[in-house]
Write an enzyme that holds these catalytic residues in place. Structure first.
Site, short mmCIF file in Angstrom:
data_model
loop_
_atom_site.label_atom_id
_atom_site.label_comp_id
_atom_site.label_asym_id
_atom_site.label_seq_id
_atom_site.Cartn_x
_atom_site.Cartn_y
_atom_site.Cartn_z
N HIS A 1 0.82 -1.22 0.00
CA HIS A 1 0.00 0.00 0.00
C HIS A 1 0.85 1.26 0.00
O HIS A 1 1.84 1.35 0.72
CB HIS A 1 -0.90 -0.03 1.25
CG HIS A 1 -1.81 1.15 1.37
ND1 HIS A 1 -1.86 1.94 2.49
CD2 HIS A 1 -2.71 1.67 0.49
CE1 HIS A 1 -2.77 2.89 2.30
NE2 HIS A 1 -3.29 2.75 1.10
N HIS B 1 0.65 10.82 -1.87
CA HIS B 1 -0.61 10.63 -1.16
C HIS B 1 -1.01 11.89 -0.40
O HIS B 1 -2.09 12.43 -0.59
CB HIS B 1 -0.53 9.44 -0.20
CG HIS B 1 -1.85 9.06 0.38
ND1 HIS B 1 -2.51 9.83 1.33
CD2 HIS B 1 -2.66 8.01 0.15
CE1 HIS B 1 -3.65 9.27 1.64
NE2 HIS B 1 -3.77 8.15 0.94
#
EC number: 4.6.1.-
Length: 280
Positions: free
Chosen positions: A12, A48
């Site tokens: 992830h 992110h």
């Protein structure tokens, strides 16, 4: 024949080249990378930002094209950086910063970037399968833009390597309708999940698995995110998913090696077609 279900262990938030080595070293055969866009719908950074998963640094960032070049090296057999285990890349497309009417352009620009920097214009580029993960059903034209661009550039064959996912936890029936609008008939993964800071039940993931196994739905594979604990990993495997997205791939691998799971599951290899529904 080995009739165990192949599992994609999805690292992830892999947004720097060093993290690719790190996650694959811990057992990932797949990574998820965040892609941010500029105001003109150009893919700009693998990034992110804040907030992100608990226990993770949110600010790793690489210029998108530099990331693609590094990714190409680790997925090109014969390259000194080659990592044989890495077979699938999920691009988590952060299209929330775009207007709905920019989705087609974003798809076009994404395709051109990948064609040049990842697929090396079709000349012995990276071999990984690619999933375009889109957070908003209204942005389905991104898929159209992507596909039409590869066709126009004379590289329709690369679409064999590309699948899609809508990551907004929408009703499965709405996802199906959107794929109908987009003219998508295969290569479909369906994600379900929530940040590791919160708990989420498996109700919707089970609905996605039921669609996958019904023979009449559009879904080929189902993955669940973000799964970091041993018990939640077992529960997720018990739901018969195909992919587990995790911050700790070593934990996923540890559970896959437990006797109860080893007889039903195995880690996917390049020979496993990620667009094929597993029939067991």
């Amino acid at each position: 024949a080995d009739n165990r279900r192949p599992i994609w262990v999805m690292g992830h938030m892999v947004n720097s080249l060093a993290q690719i080595d790190e996650f694959v070293g811990l057992g990932s055969n797949s990574i998820e990378t965040d892609v941010s866009f500029d105001k003109q719908a150009n893919p700009e950074y693998t990034y992110h930002g804040i907030p992100c998963d608990c226990g993770r640094a949110c600010l790793h960032s690489t210029k998108f094209n530099d990331f693609l070049k590094g990714l190409r090296k680790v997925t090109t057999p014969g390259d000194s950086k080659y990592l044989e285990k890495l077979i699938l890349v999920v691009f988590d497309l952060k299209t929330g910063s775009l207007y709905d009417n920019q989705a087609y352009d974003a798809g076009t620009k994404l395709a051109k970037n990948l064609l040049q920097h990842y697929w090396n214009n079709g000349n012995n580029g990276g071999r990984a399968y690619i999933i375009l993960s889109i957070p908003n059903l209204n942005h389905y034209k991104l898929i159209t833009g992507f596909k039409e661009t590869l066709k126009n550039e004379g590289h329709e064959e690369l679409l064999e390597k590309v699948g899609t996912d809508f990551s907004g936890n929408d009703d499965i029936s709405d996802v199906q309708k959107t794929y109908n609008k987009a003219g998508v008939t295969g290569h479909v993964w369906q994600s379900d999940g929530i940040t590791n800071c919160l708990l989420r039940g498996l109700t919707r993931v089970k609905a996605a698995v039921a669609n996958r196994d019904s023979g009449s739905g559009i879904i080929n594979k189902v993955y669940y995110w973000t799964v970091d604990k041993r018990q939640s990993t077992r529960d997720t495997l018990d739901a018969n998913v195909d992919g587990i997205m995790t911050n700790y791939p070593d934990i996923t691998v540890e559970i896959l090696n437990e006797a109860a799971y080893k007889k039903k599951f195995r880690i996917a290899t390049y020979e496993d077609n990620p667009w094929e529904t597993f029939k067991g």
